[in-house]
Design a protein around this motif. Sequence first.
Motif, PDB file in Angstrom:
ATOM      1  N   TYR A  32       0.837  -1.214   0.000  1.00 24.97           N
ATOM      2  CA  TYR A  32       0.000   0.000   0.000  1.00 24.97           C
ATOM      3  C   TYR A  32       0.874   1.268   0.000  1.00 24.97           C
ATOM      4  CZ  TYR A  32       1.301   1.186   4.701  1.00 24.97           C
ATOM      5  OH  TYR A  32       2.047   1.589   5.782  1.00 24.97           O
ATOM      6  N   ALA A  33       2.093   1.170   0.563  1.00 27.17           N
ATOM      7  CA  ALA A  33       2.951   2.359   0.734  1.00 27.17           C
ATOM      8  C   ALA A  33       3.833   2.623  -0.481  1.00 27.17           C
ATOM      9  CB  ALA A  33       3.829   2.197   1.975  1.00 27.17           C
ATOM     10  N   GLY A  34       3.916   1.665  -1.380  1.00 27.37           N
ATOM     11  CA  GLY A  34       4.767   1.839  -2.561  1.00 27.37           C
ATOM     12  C   GLY A  34       3.934   2.353  -3.722  1.00 27.37           C
ATOM     13  N   ASN A  35       4.484   3.277  -4.493  1.00 25.80           N
ATOM     14  CA  ASN A  35       3.672   3.925  -5.517  1.00 25.80           C
ATOM     15  C   ASN A  35       4.573   4.356  -6.679  1.00 25.80           C
ATOM     16  OD1 ASN A  35       1.947   5.478  -7.022  1.00 25.80           O
ATOM     17  ND2 ASN A  35       1.149   6.642  -5.269  1.00 25.80           N
ATOM     18  N   LEU A  36       4.367   3.720  -7.822  1.00 22.87           N
ATOM     19  CA  LEU A  36       5.208   4.063  -8.976  1.00 22.87           C
ATOM     20  C   LEU A  36       4.913   5.462  -9.520  1.00 22.87           C
ATOM     21  CD1 LEU A  36       5.545   0.689 -10.913  1.00 22.87           C
ATOM     22  CD2 LEU A  36       7.258   1.893  -9.547  1.00 22.87           C
ATOM     23  N   ASP A  37       3.785   6.035  -9.135  1.00 22.30           N
ATOM     24  CA  ASP A  37       3.527   7.420  -9.563  1.00 22.30           C
ATOM     25  C   ASP A  37       4.616   8.358  -9.035  1.00 22.30           C
ATOM     26  OD1 ASP A  37       1.309   6.655 -10.893  1.00 22.30           O
ATOM     27  OD2 ASP A  37      -0.124   7.418  -9.416  1.00 22.30           O
ATOM     28  N   ASN A  38       5.191   8.017  -7.882  1.00 20.75           N
ATOM     29  CA  ASN A  38       6.256   8.864  -7.320  1.00 20.75           C
ATOM     30  C   ASN A  38       7.433   8.967  -8.293  1.00 20.75           C
ATOM     31  OD1 ASN A  38       4.555   8.257  -5.232  1.00 20.75           O
ATOM     32  ND2 ASN A  38       6.144   7.702  -3.744  1.00 20.75           N
ATOM     33  N   LEU A  39       7.577   7.927  -9.117  1.00 19.84           N
ATOM     34  CA  LEU A  39       8.735   7.835 -10.014  1.00 19.84           C
ATOM     35  C   LEU A  39       8.344   8.080 -11.469  1.00 19.84           C
ATOM     36  CD1 LEU A  39      10.151   4.638  -8.290  1.00 19.84           C
ATOM     37  CD2 LEU A  39      11.040   6.965  -8.045  1.00 19.84           C
ATOM     38  N   ALA A  40       7.173   8.655 -11.669  1.00 22.64           N
ATOM     39  CA  ALA A  40       6.661   8.833 -13.043  1.00 22.64           C
ATOM     40  C   ALA A  40       7.632   9.641 -13.896  1.00 22.64           C
ATOM     41  CB  ALA A  40       5.294   9.509 -13.017  1.00 22.64           C
ATOM     42  N   SER A  41       8.352  10.572 -13.289  1.00 20.76           N
ATOM     43  CA  SER A  41       9.272  11.412 -14.071  1.00 20.76           C
ATOM     44  C   SER A  41      10.447  10.595 -14.619  1.00 20.76           C
ATOM     45  CB  SER A  41       9.794  12.572 -13.225  1.00 20.76           C
ATOM     46  OG  SER A  41      10.522  12.070 -12.125  1.00 20.76           O
ATOM     47  N   LEU A  42      10.608   9.352 -14.158  1.00 23.42           N
ATOM     48  CA  LEU A  42      11.718   8.513 -14.644  1.00 23.42           C
ATOM     49  C   LEU A  42      11.283   7.538 -15.733  1.00 23.42           C
ATOM     50  CD1 LEU A  42      13.464   7.652 -11.248  1.00 23.42           C
ATOM     51  CD2 LEU A  42      14.122   9.391 -12.931  1.00 23.42           C
ATOM     52  N   ARG A  43       9.996   7.598 -16.134  1.00 19.34           N
ATOM     53  CA  ARG A  43       9.556   6.665 -17.187  1.00 19.34           C
ATOM     54  C   ARG A  43      10.414   6.844 -18.438  1.00 19.34           C
ATOM     55  NH1 ARG A  43       3.585   7.480 -15.788  1.00 19.34           N
ATOM     56  NH2 ARG A  43       3.493   6.023 -14.047  1.00 19.34           N
ATOM     57  N   GLY A  44      10.924   5.727 -18.943  1.00 21.46           N
ATOM     58  CA  GLY A  44      11.761   5.781 -20.145  1.00 21.46           C
ATOM     59  C   GLY A  44      13.216   6.082 -19.844  1.00 21.46           C
ATOM     60  N   ASP A  45      13.540   6.365 -18.609  1.00 13.80           N
ATOM     61  CA  ASP A  45      14.929   6.670 -18.233  1.00 13.80           C
ATOM     62  C   ASP A  45      15.680   5.354 -18.017  1.00 13.80           C
ATOM     63  OD1 ASP A  45      17.308   7.369 -16.922  1.00 13.80           O
ATOM     64  OD2 ASP A  45      16.390   9.167 -16.059  1.00 13.80           O
ATOM     65  N   GLN A  46      16.655   5.095 -18.895  1.00 15.18           N
ATOM     66  CA  GLN A  46      17.366   3.808 -18.850  1.00 15.18           C
ATOM     67  C   GLN A  46      18.189   3.630 -17.576  1.00 15.18           C
ATOM     68  OE1 GLN A  46      16.883   1.496 -21.269  1.00 15.18           O
ATOM     69  NE2 GLN A  46      15.383   3.002 -22.003  1.00 15.18           N
TER      70      GLN A  46
END
Length: 355
Positions: A35-49
């Motif tokens: 419940y505490a983990g959220n990939l939205d927090n890292l959305a700015s890294l989408r596509g970042d190798q």
Amino acid sequence: MIFVTGGAGFIGSNFVLDWLAQSDEGIVNVDKLTYAGNLDNLASLRGDQRHRFVRGDICDGGALLALLEQHRPRAIVHFAAESHVDRSIHGPAEFIATNVNGTFALLEAARAYWNGLTGEEESGFRFVHISTDEVYGTLGDNDAPFTETTAYAPNSPYSASKAASDHLVRAYFHTYGLPTVTTNCSNNYGPWQFPEKLIPLVMANALAGKPLPIYGDGGQIRDWLYVSDHCAAVRRALEAGRPGQVYNVGGWNEMKNIDVVRALCDILDQVAPKAGGSYAKQITFVPDRPGHDRRYAVDASKIERELGWKPIETFETGIRKTVQWYLDHQDWVADVQSGAYLSWVEQNYANREGN
Ligand code: NAD
Ligand code: DAU
């Protein structure tokens, strides 16, 4: 590259974002997405190798070892944990599973991987374990702040599970020579913090016109540190921490809970005024947390002396940034206040009618 656990949670995602803003060294980020983990927090890294996310459980030692051998990191930075004291009171089993057994599984995988390294890869390897000031228990009004030699006296299932993990990390250094560094930090606040913890909970409730629940008399004291300062401390511990050592991390900023909530209300009154008067009118005293530690205070002079780290933000600057961040990210708050969040609020606050 480095191997991060729990990098989709509050501190872990701040750490991943800060790291990749300052370095091109890649990260493998292993997170179970509780419940505490959220990939939205890292959305700015989408596509970042440079960022490789793997959904995984730190209790799965075989999978961890396979990932370590595949990616061959120079370090592990271990944030993954169950982190909320109130949840540990309602359901301690997950805390033992992840914080104790999970840390054990990760240490075993790290030991097996590290044993296969040679030369500079072996000597330069680090296992940085992120822990909490809560392992030291509670202080009286006139007691000196916690130092790295304060005896452990954890009082909640959460802090007991973190203390157990700290002891395992210590043992892996002393017994096997695994080059570990442990940090014990005070209360963090800032962007991406799940709204079950005091500051984001109060923000969310204030804006929703709901009660701001203060446990007991609100006189409990915590030391507050802006999250990017904690991330900087972890980077320093990784860079320059001595194997086998422990570093306390804190903001030199002790405050009573009621004063934290009043400060939040004052800022909200300035930047998001509402009809009907101050947000402070929503403050509601509710029955206390069982076993509630009265005071934490951290002596962070060792990390300043040895590693040159000290906090940049004061509470005044950090809390203003935090309030603005939550005002600017109301969609994120709405998204995380899902069905599971609502059932937690019901479980924790239903029998806590305001006094
Ligand atoms: P958090 O609860 O926001 O995030 C924890 C993350 O760990 C989540 O992304 C979750 O999905 C992940 N996770 C949980 N169980 C897992 C498992 N079995 N396998 C893989 N991933 C798993 O926590 P946080 O506030 O970011 O805290 C991070 C670390 O820092 C914790 O170890 C905590 O004890 C420590 N710490 C927190 C604070 C604080 O004020 N928040 C202060 C000092 C130390
Ligand atoms: O000290 C470091 C620890 O800080 C970390 O190890 C934990 O992971 C982190 O959750 C935090 O623990 P606390 O229990 O101090 O945080 P929390 O935000 O839950 O509560 C802060 C204080 O506010 C505490 O004294 C309890 C009180 N409180 C909390 C909530 C959620 C309230 O009065 N009302 C509330 O509704």
